[in-house]
Design a protein around this motif. Structure first.
Motif, mmCIF file in Angstrom:
data_model
loop_
_atom_site.group_PDB
_atom_site.id
_atom_site.type_symbol
_atom_site.label_atom_id
_atom_site.label_comp_id
_atom_site.label_asym_id
_atom_site.label_seq_id
_atom_site.Cartn_x
_atom_site.Cartn_y
_atom_site.Cartn_z
ATOM 1 N N ARG A 1 0.832 -1.208 0.000
ATOM 2 C CA ARG A 1 0.000 0.000 0.000
ATOM 3 C C ARG A 1 0.863 1.252 0.000
ATOM 4 O O ARG A 1 0.581 2.211 -0.739
ATOM 5 N N LYS A 2 1.900 1.255 0.820
ATOM 6 C CA LYS A 2 2.776 2.436 0.863
ATOM 7 C C LYS A 2 3.435 2.660 -0.491
ATOM 8 O O LYS A 2 3.519 3.803 -0.971
ATOM 9 N N GLN A 3 3.900 1.582 -1.116
ATOM 10 C CA GLN A 3 4.524 1.706 -2.425
ATOM 11 C C GLN A 3 3.534 2.235 -3.454
ATOM 12 O O GLN A 3 3.871 3.076 -4.299
ATOM 13 N N ARG A 4 2.275 1.787 -3.346
ATOM 14 C CA ARG A 4 1.239 2.247 -4.273
ATOM 15 C C ARG A 4 0.960 3.727 -4.079
ATOM 16 O O ARG A 4 0.770 4.471 -5.059
ATOM 17 N N VAL A 5 0.931 4.187 -2.822
ATOM 18 C CA VAL A 5 0.707 5.615 -2.549
ATOM 19 C C VAL A 5 1.824 6.453 -3.153
ATOM 20 O O VAL A 5 1.568 7.489 -3.783
ATOM 21 N N ILE A 6 3.056 6.014 -2.993
ATOM 22 C CA ILE A 6 4.199 6.756 -3.551
ATOM 23 C C ILE A 6 4.113 6.778 -5.076
ATOM 24 O O ILE A 6 4.375 7.807 -5.720
ATOM 25 N N GLU A 7 3.705 5.663 -5.681
ATOM 26 C CA GLU A 7 3.526 5.626 -7.138
ATOM 27 C C GLU A 7 2.455 6.621 -7.582
ATOM 28 O O GLU A 7 2.613 7.305 -8.603
ATOM 29 N N LEU A 8 1.363 6.698 -6.816
ATOM 30 C CA LEU A 8 0.293 7.649 -7.138
ATOM 31 C C LEU A 8 0.808 9.081 -7.051
ATOM 32 O O LEU A 8 0.495 9.915 -7.918
ATOM 33 N N PHE A 9 1.589 9.392 -6.027
ATOM 34 C CA PHE A 9 2.171 10.725 -5.896
ATOM 35 C C PHE A 9 3.047 11.054 -7.110
ATOM 36 O O PHE A 9 3.030 12.174 -7.624
ATOM 37 N N GLU A 10 3.803 10.078 -7.558
ATOM 38 C CA GLU A 10 4.663 10.296 -8.737
ATOM 39 C C GLU A 10 3.817 10.501 -9.995
ATOM 40 O O GLU A 10 4.137 11.346 -10.833
ATOM 41 N N GLU A 11 2.728 9.732 -10.110
ATOM 42 C CA GLU A 11 1.864 9.843 -11.285
ATOM 43 C C GLU A 11 1.232 11.226 -11.398
ATOM 44 O O GLU A 11 1.032 11.740 -12.503
ATOM 45 N N VAL A 12 0.889 11.823 -10.264
ATOM 46 C CA VAL A 12 0.250 13.139 -10.299
ATOM 47 C C VAL A 12 1.259 14.286 -10.221
ATOM 48 O O VAL A 12 0.878 15.446 -10.104
ATOM 49 N N GLY A 13 2.533 13.958 -10.275
ATOM 50 C CA GLY A 13 3.558 14.994 -10.389
ATOM 51 C C GLY A 13 3.953 15.671 -9.091
ATOM 52 O O GLY A 13 4.401 16.818 -9.101
ATOM 53 N N ILE A 14 3.815 14.978 -7.964
ATOM 54 C CA ILE A 14 4.260 15.542 -6.687
ATOM 55 C C ILE A 14 5.758 15.272 -6.538
ATOM 56 O O ILE A 14 6.183 14.116 -6.559
ATOM 57 N N PRO A 15 6.597 16.317 -6.397
ATOM 58 C CA PRO A 15 8.043 16.107 -6.281
ATOM 59 C C PRO A 15 8.417 15.439 -4.963
ATOM 60 O O PRO A 15 7.710 15.598 -3.953
ATOM 61 N N LEU A 16 9.512 14.674 -4.978
ATOM 62 C CA LEU A 16 9.992 13.975 -3.779
ATOM 63 C C LEU A 16 8.855 13.181 -3.134
ATOM 64 O O LEU A 16 8.543 13.321 -1.949
ATOM 65 N N ALA A 17 8.238 12.344 -3.948
ATOM 66 C CA ALA A 17 7.011 11.654 -3.543
ATOM 67 C C ALA A 17 7.177 10.855 -2.260
ATOM 68 O O ALA A 17 6.295 10.877 -1.388
ATOM 69 N N ALA A 18 8.302 10.149 -2.099
ATOM 70 C CA ALA A 18 8.504 9.332 -0.906
ATOM 71 C C ALA A 18 8.545 10.192 0.355
ATOM 72 O O ALA A 18 8.035 9.801 1.414
ATOM 73 N N ASP A 19 9.139 11.378 0.235
ATOM 74 C CA ASP A 19 9.226 12.270 1.397
ATOM 75 C C ASP A 19 7.862 12.859 1.751
ATOM 76 O O ASP A 19 7.574 13.126 2.925
#
Length: 286
Positions: free
Chosen positions: A127-145
């Motif tokens: 789930r955490k990995q999926r959330v980070i992937e979603l952040f990257e898909e929508v263009g949020i910089p430094l998604a993991a942070d």
């Protein structure tokens, strides 16, 4: 056909009488298409979306009509079944992300909650990995942070992107966007609209886009529904609407758009005439 709204009526009841917010409207959305609902504030746009989502609060309720999603009338479902559809098959981006996100929880946790409810096959790490992937898909910089950030630490544009990521978490078949760019500056607004078009192209998601901005309509829509005082007064393809508006209210809306070079300096823009009842004119459905 993905969604068909038939004779939908939503009313509010009080000691002073009954107020009809949505008055017997009809429209449909095809798979992979974008339908824009446009009109002034108070025309019933948002109440239409809340009616579809089953989120109309007392003293309001849907009193007539059908909301048929993939052949099933949503108005006949119990709350438990509707809760399974809401967020999974039909998701919504609300108008103001700061009031839609819970300030007490991190943005990562709030999207993780959606996945816990609707994708139970995923474990905590997935789930955490999926959330980070979603952040990257929508263009949020430094998604993991950003996973552990609270909403107040993000800019308006980033909060809106979080809302889009939350809505797209389960890859819904229908995405309802209620004026998602109203609180954003012009540059961020353009980025968000481009992002939604990209997600639509990649995932085949249908979009119900609610706005009062006809410039956004021109950029986003395949079909357009024009609402006035809870009624649909005109419905057409986006090209037909802009090239040949037929209803006087639609013409008034289009005439109120500022056009560079066509308006004399210091002259007043056209406005919708509040002394005219546009319901007196016949509807235009094309």
């Amino acid at each position: 056909m993905l969604l068909e709204v038939k004779k939908l009526k939503t009313q509010f009841f009080s000691d002073k009488g009954v107020n009809t917010a949505v008055n017997g409207i009809d429209f449909h959305i095809e798979k992979g298409k974008t339908l824009c609902i446009v009109g002034e504030s108070g025309s019933g746009k948002s109440m239409t979306s809340l009616s579809i989502m089953g989120l109309v609060e007392e003293p309001g309720r849907v009193t007539e009509g059908e909301i048929v999603f993939e052949g099933e009338d949503l108005l006949k479902l119990n709350e438990s079944t509707m809760r399974n559809i809401r967020g999974k098959d039909i998701a919504m981006i609300f108008q103001e992300p700061m009031t839609s996100l819970n300030p007490s929880y991190t943005v990562g946790y709030q999207i993780d909650e959606v996945l816990r409810l609707h994708q139970k096959e995923l474990n905590k790490t997935q789930r955490k990995q999926r959330v980070i992937e979603l952040f990257e898909e929508v263009g949020i910089p430094l998604a993991a942070d950003k996973y552990n950030e609270y909403p107040f630490k993000l800019s308006g544009g980033q909060r809106q992107r979080v809302m889009i990521a939350m809505a797209m978490a389960c890859e819904p078949k229908l995405l309802i966007a209620d004026e998602p760019t109203t609180a954003l500056d012009v540059t961020i607004q353009a980025q968000v609209l481009e992002l939604m078009n990209e997600l639509k192209a990649k995932k085949g998601t249908s979009i119900l886009f609610i706005t009062h901005d006809l410039g956004v309509v021109a950029q986003m829509a395949d079909e357009v529904v024009v609402m006035y005082k809870g009624n649909v007064v005109e419905q057409a393809s986006v090209k037909e609407l802009f090239d040949n508006p037929r209803h006087p209210y639609t013409k008034a809306l289009l005439n109120s758009i500022p056009r560079p070079g066509k308006v004399k300096r210091k002259s007043r823009l056209d406005t919708v005439d509040e002394n005219v009842n546009y319901l007196d004119f016949p509807k235009e459905i094309r």
